[in-house]
Design an enzyme around this catalytic site. Structure first.
Site, PDB file in Angstrom:
ATOM      1  CG  ASP A 284       4.585  -0.988  -2.618  1.00  0.00           C
ATOM      2  OD1 ASP A 284       4.547  -1.277  -3.906  1.00  0.00           O
ATOM      3  OD2 ASP A 284       5.604  -0.423  -1.986  1.00  0.00           O
ATOM      4  CD  GLU A 286       9.772   0.126  -1.850  1.00  0.00           C
ATOM      5  OE1 GLU A 286      10.590   0.139  -2.659  1.00  0.00           O
ATOM      6  OE2 GLU A 286       8.744   0.601  -1.711  1.00  0.00           O
ATOM      7  CG  HIS A 334      14.149   0.616  -1.303  1.00  0.00           C
ATOM      8  ND1 HIS A 334      15.439   0.357  -0.419  1.00  0.00           N
ATOM      9  CD2 HIS A 334      14.422  -0.353  -2.358  1.00  0.00           C
ATOM     10  CE1 HIS A 334      16.000  -0.450  -1.103  1.00  0.00           C
ATOM     11  NE2 HIS A 334      15.382  -0.993  -1.965  1.00  0.00           N
ATOM     12  CG  HIS A 426       9.662   5.287  -3.746  1.00  0.00           C
ATOM     13  ND1 HIS A 426       9.086   4.697  -4.785  1.00  0.00           N
ATOM     14  CD2 HIS A 426       9.858   6.620  -4.366  1.00  0.00           C
ATOM     15  CE1 HIS A 426       8.956   5.316  -5.889  1.00  0.00           C
ATOM     16  NE2 HIS A 426       9.275   6.544  -5.842  1.00  0.00           N
ATOM     17  CG  ASP A 431       4.872   3.279  -1.893  1.00  0.00           C
ATOM     18  OD1 ASP A 431       4.889   4.521  -1.613  1.00  0.00           O
ATOM     19  OD2 ASP A 431       5.728   2.955  -2.588  1.00  0.00           O
TER      20      ASP A 431
END
Length: 472
Positions: A284, A286, A334, A426, A431
């Site tokens: 994942d 951010e 985040h 987040h 995540d």
């Protein structure tokens, strides 16, 4: 052919047939009446024709209304009950069945709940017995790890197809000077293939320990090593003496292994391989915003899944300097600030490291097109080919639970009993960890539906590609 369609689609086609049949029958009957009226008043014929049209629309509207009621109160509840039972049976999640939504299905929902409860209790009893044995084995593993740490030799167990099956903390220190050590990664990613194959050929020929000088795959280091046979067992052992390698004595990394990898056939085409046997890198990102063509990555998190299990310690949790200010609105989501990324590596380094980490694996993400768009944009400039097979957990959710359900990561975690600690939601690693846990629960559910190979799963996910178009 008809049996391969979903229940809701079959019900819909049934009502389409009902509507068409009603139109044909009504129109035919009125046509006969119209023909008989031709010998009389023409106004009567026009009335028959109008009646035919009106009855056609009326029957269609009736069929549509009945189908909507049937779909909402019969087909959808049946799909939800089936998905819930598969979740309880194959993902180990004890969630209550929604009996209210299935209130028009008679005793089906209560009966399904009773069966599921009984199975859950049996599973719980078995799990308690397994947990006790697992605790004993974990204690033995800790003692074995402590013992191996005191031995001045780094050890790597390698399968017949030259994939890493086991490595200890000292081997992790050595291999880490080349690439992060990873289960099921090819040993040729770390050591020169020609040298190792030559030593392996001697090992097979002589069936005794073979010393050789090993060099890093990219010329980073060299050290004296030994290949050792495993008797009648498949594979071989790579041993690196402490005297010939810079091994960090404080390397406290535990023993990492999965002996099932010895049996994997990694030479088959990926479409034909079982989804359980594949190696996945779940990741994942951010970002500074939601526009992949101009925003930048500020954090990458990734974990590895091998044999349907998350490998402890094999992860990435990397802040990235985006080369631009992080908008306050993004930081609010985040919690990554400009100060946190000031000394972090640029995307050039972070993307290259992640590319190596994901080598030979299937990439998994929740709404993968969004995250991959950032990596592919920089990949063109950096010469990184992001040609890995990709699976999206949004589409897996649609395959298992139906396209009409909610497919956010939070909804999927609730459905499968995965908990994301609030302080990790987040964050890239949080995540990624949650998505990996979701994947591990969905793999046996996919197998229970008959989707055993990677190719079969991909064919099913392609039926729901519109979901990703709507998300992006």
């Amino acid at each position: 052919m008809l049996m391969t369609l979903s229940l809701r689609l079959r019900v819909f086609l049934f009502f389409v047939f009902l509507a068409l049949a009603g139109i044909v029958v009504t129109s035919g009957a009125l046509y006969v009446g119209y023909r008989r009226s031709l010998g009389g008043d023409t106004g009567l014929g026009s009335a028959f024709l109008f009646s035919a049209i009106l009855s056609g629309f009326g029957l269609s509207a009736l069929a549509a209304g009945v189908w909507l009621l049937f779909d909402e109160n019969v087909a959808k509840p049946i799909e939800r009950i089936a998905a819930s039972m598969r979740t309880r049976a194959h993902a180990g999640v004890s969630l209550d069945l929604d009996t209210h939504a299935a209130r028009y299905l008679g005793d089906l929902a209560p009966a399904a709940a009773a069966v599921s409860t009984q199975l859950s209790q049996s599973t719980l009893d078995t799990a308690e017995a397994v947990a006790a044995e697992t605790a004993r084995l974990a204690s033995e593993k800790e003692r074995l790890t402590a013992l191996l740490t005191e031995i001045p030799v780094a050890m790597v167990l390698i399968s017949p197809t030259h994939q890493i099956v086991l490595y200890d903390g000292q081997a992790a220190s050595v291999l880490g000077q080349i690439h992060p050590p990873r289960l099921n990664a090819s040993i040729f990613e770390y050591l020169r293939e020609d040298e190792l194959r030559a030593a392996h050929a001697k090992l097979i020929e002589k069936d005794e320990e073979i010393p050789f000088t090993a060099h890093g795959s990219e010329g980073q280091l060299s050290f004296d090593a030994r290949l050792k046979p495993l008797g009648h067992a498949p594979g071989y052992m790579l041993l690196i003496d402490d005297a010939h390698a810079e091994i960090s004595p404080e390397a406290a990394r535990p023993l990492i292994y999965d002996f099932d990898l010895m049996e994997h056939d990694s030479e088959r085409a990926i479409e034909e391989r079982a989804i359980q046997s594949l190696t996945y890198v779940v990741f994942d990102t951010e970002t500074t915003g939601l526009l992949p063509h101009k925003d930048e990555i500020v954090q990458i998190g990734a974990v590895r899944v091998v044999n349907g299990r998350i490998v402890p310690g094999e992860e990435i949790n990397q802040l990235v300097n985006p080369g631009m200010p992080i908008p306050p609105a993004s930081t609010k989501v985040h919690h990554v600030t400009n100060a946190m990324v000031a000394d972090a590596p640029l995307i050039d380094t972070a993307a290259s490291d992640f590319h190596k980490f994901a080598g030979g694996a299937v990439i998994v993400a929740h709404n993968a097109p969004f995250d991959m768009a950032f990596l592919k944009r920089h990949g063109k400039r950096l010469g990184l080919a992001w040609d890995h097979p990709i699976i999206d957990t949004v589409l897996l959710s649609a395959v298992l639970f139906g396209a009409s359900e909610t497919h956010t990561l939070d909804a999927l975690c609730d459905r499968l009993g995965v908990t994301i600690p609030p302080h990790l939601r987040h964050t890239a690693l949080g995540d990624a960890q949650a998505t990996a846990e979701v994947l591990c629960k969905m793999i046996p559910m996919l197998k229970s539906r008959g989707y055993v190979t990677f190719g079969e799963v991909i064919r099913q996910t392609r039926k729901h590609g519109r979901l990703l178009e709507d998300l992006n």
